[in-house]
Write an enzyme that holds these catalytic residues in place. Structure first.
Site, mmCIF file in Angstrom:
data_model
loop_
_atom_site.group_PDB
_atom_site.id
_atom_site.type_symbol
_atom_site.label_atom_id
_atom_site.label_comp_id
_atom_site.label_asym_id
_atom_site.label_seq_id
_atom_site.Cartn_x
_atom_site.Cartn_y
_atom_site.Cartn_z
ATOM 1 N N CYS A 1 47.924 78.442 -45.952
ATOM 2 C CA CYS A 1 46.527 78.071 -45.720
ATOM 3 C C CYS A 1 45.783 77.957 -47.057
ATOM 4 O O CYS A 1 46.007 77.015 -47.799
ATOM 5 C CB CYS A 1 45.845 79.024 -44.738
ATOM 6 S SG CYS A 1 44.293 78.341 -44.078
ATOM 7 N N GLU B 1 51.794 83.950 -39.968
ATOM 8 C CA GLU B 1 51.537 85.397 -39.926
ATOM 9 C C GLU B 1 50.468 85.786 -38.909
ATOM 10 O O GLU B 1 50.269 86.981 -38.640
ATOM 11 C CB GLU B 1 51.143 85.904 -41.323
ATOM 12 C CG GLU B 1 49.696 85.684 -41.731
ATOM 13 C CD GLU B 1 49.343 84.266 -42.184
ATOM 14 O OE1 GLU B 1 48.277 84.087 -42.789
ATOM 15 O OE2 GLU B 1 50.142 83.331 -41.905
ATOM 16 N N HIS C 1 49.167 79.177 -40.037
ATOM 17 C CA HIS C 1 49.396 80.596 -40.309
ATOM 18 C C HIS C 1 50.548 81.167 -39.476
ATOM 19 O O HIS C 1 50.327 81.653 -38.356
ATOM 20 C CB HIS C 1 48.138 81.399 -39.960
ATOM 21 C CG HIS C 1 47.003 81.213 -40.900
ATOM 22 N ND1 HIS C 1 46.857 81.959 -42.050
ATOM 23 C CD2 HIS C 1 45.928 80.387 -40.858
ATOM 24 C CE1 HIS C 1 45.754 81.604 -42.672
ATOM 25 N NE2 HIS C 1 45.165 80.643 -41.972
#
Length: 227
Positions: free
Chosen positions: A94, A174, A172
């Protein structure tokens, strides 16, 4: 293998006790692959002494814009160029994806087309992949040294590779359900249009391909290739 996490932002204060800060999200995502981690909160001007302090580097997401005037951005761009020149593997997610592109000659802008939030489909190396997104900024002009390997109709430069030295991606891997739910609650209102936030909530329970991208990040750190 020691991975240095260059943390460029913090999770919302309300969310941090529940999911941890951004560096912890990546430690969980990449756990079990023989990595040791060291976190440098570059957003707070905590930088590594040397690019050789770690065997690979990862730049996190952030609420900040890569084009904004923050004290940590110029030294981070210098660090990126130094890591790239040395051929040490670097991953950007990002904001990390964006700041690397900017540091190496690309352009990042607040996209006129609006936001991408929540569960989003991309084409990565010719295959469909679904990941959680949370961004309005994006790389609008990629550096000459970058090759596009991921895109969709909203984001033309969604994943980039720079030879075998850098792998970056806009969404993302994560971010799990809890993180997206927290962002909808604490960072969405007043920023992201309400209909989009409602759509994100409707899709919270649907699966994403985070582990697939985690495996590619691991592979890149260990072999410097993205399948």
């Amino acid at each position: 293998m020691k991975i240095g996490i260059l943390q460029t932002g913090h999770a919302p204060d309300e969310l941090r006790p529940v999911v941890g800060d951004f560096a912890q999200l990546f430690e969980r995502l990449l756990d079990g692959n023989g990595f040791d981690f060291a976190t440098y909160s570059v957003v707070d001007m905590q930088f590594p002494a040397s690019i050789t302090d770690c065997d690979g580097w990862l730049i996190t997401g952030s609420k900040h814009g890569a084009y904004e005037d923050h004290p940590f951005i110029p030294p981070l761009e210098s660090l990126i160029r130094e890591i790239y020149a040395a051929g040490i593997p670097l991953v950007g997610i990002c904001f990390g994806h964006q700041i690397i592109a900017q540091a190496l000659g690309g352009k990042v802008e607040k996209f006129a087309g609006g936001w991408a939030v929540g569960r989003t489909d991309y084409t990565l190396n010719g295959e469909k992949v679904t990941l959680n997104a949370w961004h309005q900024d994006q790389v609008t002009t990629r550096p000459d040294c970058a090759t596009v390997i991921g895109e969709n109709d909203f984001c033309a430069n969604a994943a980039l590779v720079y030879d075998n030295r850098i792998f970056t991606i806009q969404p993302h891997p994560e971010f799990d359900r809890a993180v997206i739910d927290g962002l909808v609650t604490y960072r969405g209102p007043g920023n992201v249009p309400d209909p989009q936030l409602a759509q994100v909530r409707e899709n919270l329970e649907k699966p994403v391909d985070s582990q697939r991208i985690a495996a590619q990040i691991v592979q890149f750190f260990k072999t410097r290739k993205v399948a």
